[in-house]
Design a protein around this motif. Structure first.
Motif, PDB file in Angstrom:
ATOM      1  N   SER A 162       0.779  -1.224  -0.027  1.00 32.12           N
ATOM      2  CA  SER A 162       0.134  -0.010  -0.044  1.00 32.12           C
ATOM      3  C   SER A 162       0.909   1.240   0.071  1.00 32.12           C
ATOM      4  O   SER A 162       0.593   2.305   0.244  1.00 32.12           O
ATOM      5  N   THR A 163       2.241   1.152  -0.392  1.00 23.55           N
ATOM      6  CA  THR A 163       3.091   2.427  -0.394  1.00 23.55           C
ATOM      7  C   THR A 163       3.408   2.398  -1.929  1.00 23.55           C
ATOM      8  O   THR A 163       4.009   1.522  -2.407  1.00 23.55           O
ATOM      9  N   PHE A 164       3.231   3.697  -2.591  1.00 25.48           N
ATOM     10  CA  PHE A 164       3.604   3.928  -3.852  1.00 25.48           C
ATOM     11  C   PHE A 164       5.150   4.457  -3.807  1.00 25.48           C
ATOM     12  O   PHE A 164       5.410   5.389  -3.000  1.00 25.48           O
ATOM     13  N   TYR A 165       5.626   3.980  -4.854  1.00 23.91           N
ATOM     14  CA  TYR A 165       7.051   4.473  -5.007  1.00 23.91           C
ATOM     15  C   TYR A 165       7.166   5.218  -6.585  1.00 23.91           C
ATOM     16  O   TYR A 165       7.107   4.395  -7.723  1.00 23.91           O
ATOM     17  N   LEU A 166       7.644   6.382  -6.884  1.00 20.65           N
ATOM     18  CA  LEU A 166       7.696   6.990  -8.033  1.00 20.65           C
ATOM     19  C   LEU A 166       9.124   7.533  -8.296  1.00 20.65           C
ATOM     20  O   LEU A 166      10.020   8.011  -7.664  1.00 20.65           O
ATOM     21  N   ALA A 167       9.636   6.449  -9.247  1.00 15.29           N
ATOM     22  CA  ALA A 167      11.192   6.658  -9.718  1.00 15.29           C
ATOM     23  C   ALA A 167      11.363   7.872 -10.778  1.00 15.29           C
ATOM     24  O   ALA A 167      10.693   8.131 -11.585  1.00 15.29           O
ATOM     25  N   ALA A 168      12.268   8.847 -10.274  1.00 15.76           N
ATOM     26  CA  ALA A 168      12.583  10.038 -11.217  1.00 15.76           C
ATOM     27  C   ALA A 168      13.971  10.301 -10.892  1.00 15.76           C
ATOM     28  O   ALA A 168      14.778  10.001  -9.946  1.00 15.76           O
ATOM     29  N   PRO A 169      14.695  11.141 -11.840  1.00 14.79           N
ATOM     30  CA  PRO A 169      16.003  11.512 -11.605  1.00 14.79           C
ATOM     31  C   PRO A 169      15.923  12.985 -10.809  1.00 14.79           C
ATOM     32  O   PRO A 169      15.129  13.893 -11.098  1.00 14.79           O
ATOM     33  N   PHE A 170      16.936  13.145  -9.997  1.00 10.90           N
ATOM     34  CA  PHE A 170      17.038  14.090  -9.077  1.00 10.90           C
ATOM     35  C   PHE A 170      18.803  14.977  -9.417  1.00 10.90           C
ATOM     36  O   PHE A 170      19.499  14.233  -8.760  1.00 10.90           O
ATOM     37  N   ASP A 171      18.762  15.898 -10.214  1.00 11.52           N
ATOM     38  CA  ASP A 171      20.261  16.448 -10.454  1.00 11.52           C
ATOM     39  C   ASP A 171      21.101  15.084 -10.908  1.00 11.52           C
ATOM     40  O   ASP A 171      22.288  15.073 -10.375  1.00 11.52           O
ATOM     41  N   ASP A 172      20.622  14.291 -11.606  1.00 11.28           N
ATOM     42  CA  ASP A 172      21.336  13.170 -12.367  1.00 11.28           C
ATOM     43  C   ASP A 172      21.553  12.045 -11.549  1.00 11.28           C
ATOM     44  O   ASP A 172      22.245  11.038 -11.698  1.00 11.28           O
ATOM     45  N   GLU A 173      21.023  12.012 -10.113  1.00 11.37           N
ATOM     46  CA  GLU A 173      20.944  11.167  -9.265  1.00 11.37           C
ATOM     47  C   GLU A 173      19.755  10.322  -9.187  1.00 11.37           C
ATOM     48  O   GLU A 173      18.795  11.092  -9.391  1.00 11.37           O
ATOM     49  N   PRO A 174      19.569   9.026  -8.985  1.00 12.96           N
ATOM     50  CA  PRO A 174      18.210   8.254  -9.150  1.00 12.96           C
ATOM     51  C   PRO A 174      17.605   8.616  -7.717  1.00 12.96           C
ATOM     52  O   PRO A 174      18.117   8.865  -6.612  1.00 12.96           O
ATOM     53  N   GLY A 175      16.342   8.812  -7.834  1.00 11.92           N
ATOM     54  CA  GLY A 175      15.471   9.065  -6.582  1.00 11.92           C
ATOM     55  C   GLY A 175      14.294   8.117  -6.495  1.00 11.92           C
ATOM     56  O   GLY A 175      13.531   7.885  -7.513  1.00 11.92           O
ATOM     57  N   LEU A 176      13.526   8.323  -5.578  1.00 11.15           N
ATOM     58  CA  LEU A 176      12.142   7.966  -5.454  1.00 11.15           C
ATOM     59  C   LEU A 176      11.378   8.908  -4.529  1.00 11.15           C
ATOM     60  O   LEU A 176      11.844   9.448  -3.500  1.00 11.15           O
ATOM     61  N   LEU A 177       9.797   8.987  -4.916  1.00  9.78           N
ATOM     62  CA  LEU A 177       9.208   9.578  -4.081  1.00  9.78           C
ATOM     63  C   LEU A 177       8.253   8.862  -3.674  1.00  9.78           C
ATOM     64  O   LEU A 177       7.733   7.782  -4.408  1.00  9.78           O
ATOM     65  N   ILE A 178       7.883   8.656  -2.313  1.00 16.52           N
ATOM     66  CA  ILE A 178       7.249   7.668  -1.556  1.00 16.52           C
ATOM     67  C   ILE A 178       6.067   8.371  -0.872  1.00 16.52           C
ATOM     68  O   ILE A 178       6.335   9.241  -0.018  1.00 16.52           O
ATOM     69  N   PHE A 179       4.906   7.721  -1.123  1.00 15.26           N
ATOM     70  CA  PHE A 179       3.706   8.073  -0.407  1.00 15.26           C
ATOM     71  C   PHE A 179       2.725   7.059  -0.162  1.00 15.26           C
ATOM     72  O   PHE A 179       2.530   6.111  -0.995  1.00 15.26           O
ATOM     73  N   ALA A 180       1.807   7.029   0.911  1.00 11.70           N
ATOM     74  CA  ALA A 180       0.808   5.900   1.052  1.00 11.70           C
ATOM     75  C   ALA A 180      -0.278   6.206   0.160  1.00 11.70           C
ATOM     76  O   ALA A 180      -0.494   7.138  -0.543  1.00 11.70           O
ATOM     77  N   ASN A 181      -1.094   4.924   0.030  1.00  7.05           N
ATOM     78  CA  ASN A 181      -2.140   5.026  -0.912  1.00  7.05           C
ATOM     79  C   ASN A 181      -3.175   6.268  -0.712  1.00  7.05           C
ATOM     80  O   ASN A 181      -3.555   6.417   0.378  1.00  7.05           O
ATOM     81  N   PRO A 182      -3.156   7.166  -1.487  1.00  9.21           N
ATOM     82  CA  PRO A 182      -4.156   8.616  -1.231  1.00  9.21           C
ATOM     83  C   PRO A 182      -5.423   8.171  -1.349  1.00  9.21           C
ATOM     84  O   PRO A 182      -6.360   8.980  -0.913  1.00  9.21           O
ATOM     85  N   PHE A 183      -5.789   7.250  -1.738  1.00  9.22           N
ATOM     86  CA  PHE A 183      -7.529   6.779  -1.535  1.00  9.22           C
ATOM     87  C   PHE A 183      -7.609   6.111  -0.145  1.00  9.22           C
ATOM     88  O   PHE A 183      -8.815   5.756   0.007  1.00  9.22           O
TER      89      PHE A 183
END
Length: 370
Positions: free
Chosen positions: A349-370
């Motif tokens: 029930s936790t979401f992870y969004l992969a995205a680059p941050f200044d050429d470093e890999p990163g993840l945005l992490i948040f609980a199910n918003p519903f």
């Protein structure tokens, strides 16, 4: 081989314009978004242009390890989510006993020790130690089945229950069928992709790339409970092919967040880098979708959609929830997410969004918003 049925554009538009009122729209701020940025310290993690190789990433079942595969250099990066550090870099050779070729299309994690890379008419099984465990070629499918297209698909694959699922078609042309191959019995099953999913609305041929030209079709193959999905990356359309032979399709668009799109009838041909970038930017003004993720325990499917915001710099992100009948049930705008993600994962029930941050890999992490 069955021929695809061509649906007139006015009929497609009519289908898209039908609305259902069962969806529950939401739009609210997420209570908490954690940003995790990995540190590679003295080693550079090559994410490709605009973090393109993050689309070829995977996460362990317990969300402790994160894997990024550089398809161009054949590097597999293993990162630790707890320490936020790069654990190892596996450099696979292109030739030799453990070679995996010099042109790779897609990547899939089997478990935390074993992976598959898709090459030109071949699938490479390798482990975290860099040993080539198995290699399965599919050239003969095209040699001995003249009714199949002569070119191998470049939209990726899915390996599930010891079968490979991929599409057939010529480079620069739109794919028409999905092929399921069982290597043990050396047998194939062809299934037609609904013609509405064959629209060339986001296809491009670039004359700029080193391998002459590159086509970006509008759909990918994705895992699904009891089968697999054909997913349109820039339309809401999804089709599930179930193991029992049934198919399930998305219902007419009932979302308030994406409009009914008018398909582009011709594949765009970019003659230089500027034309290619302008075309891609124009497509980003429309809704684009990441690969969906499934919550099998709660029998839900989630898709993340994004589009370029009105400022022309940031992105608006939306999360869509479907049931296993592919009916849109809930949707929300992720107000706190303003970047363009590359891939989405769902763990407990936790979401992870992969995205680059200044050429470093990163993840945005948040609980199910519903």
């Amino acid at each position: 081989m069955k021929k695809s049925i061509i649906i007139p554009l006015f009929l497609i538009g009519a289908l898209f314009s039908c609305k259902e009122k069962s969806v529950s729209p939401l739009s609210k701020d997420l209570s908490k978004i954690d940003t995790l940025i990995f540190s590679s310290e003295n080693e550079i993690i090559d994410l490709g242009e605009e973090g393109e190789f993050l689309a070829s990433s995977a996460m362990s079942d317990d969300a402790s390890s994160y894997y990024i595969f550089n398809l161009e250099k054949r590097f597999l990066y293993t990162l630790d989510l707890k320490t936020k550090k790069l654990l190892s870099t596996l450099k696979m050779p292109s030739e030799g006993p453990d070679g995996i070729g010099d042109w790779l299309i897609d990547f899939q994690r089997l478990d935390d020790q074993n992976f598959i890379a898709q090459g030109d008419n071949v699938f490479y099984f390798f482990n975290l130690e860099g040993r080539l465990v198995d290699k399965i070629r599919v050239d003969h499918l095209f040699y001995f089945n003249p009714e199949l297209a002569k070119k191998f698909s470049n939209v990726g694959f899915l390996y599930k229950a010891e079968q490979f699922h991929f599409t057939t078609g010529e480079i620069g042309a739109i794919e028409s069928e999905v092929l399921s191959y069982n290597p043990k019995s050396d047998s194939i099953l062809l299934r037609e992709i609904p013609s509405v999913d064959l629209i060339k609305n986001s296809s491009m041929i670039s004359m700029v790339k080193s391998f002459t030209f590159y086509s970006s079709p509008s759909f990918v193959i994705n895992d699904f409970s009891g089968g697999f999905l054909i997913v349109n990356r820039s339309l809401p359309n999804m089709t599930a092919y179930l193991d029992n032979g049934d198919t399930v399709n998305t219902k007419p668009n009932s979302s308030k967040f994406f409009e009914d799109l008018v398909p582009i009838e011709e594949i765009f041909r970019a003659k230089n880098d500027t034309e290619e970038k302008e075309f891609k930017k124009e497509l980003e003004k429309r809704m684009n979708f990441l690969r969906p993720v499934a919550d099998e325990k709660n029998e839900k499917l989630y898709r993340l959609g994004y589009r370029l915001a009105s400022d022309g710099i940031s992105y608006d992100n939306f999360l869509f929830e479907y049931d296993l009948d592919l009916t849109l049930t809930r949707e929300t705008q992720l107000e706190g997410v303003k970047i363009k993600p590359k891939k989405m994962f769902l763990k407990e029930s936790t979401f992870y969004l992969a995205a680059p941050f200044d050429d470093e890999p990163g993840l945005l992490i948040f609980a199910n918003p519903f």
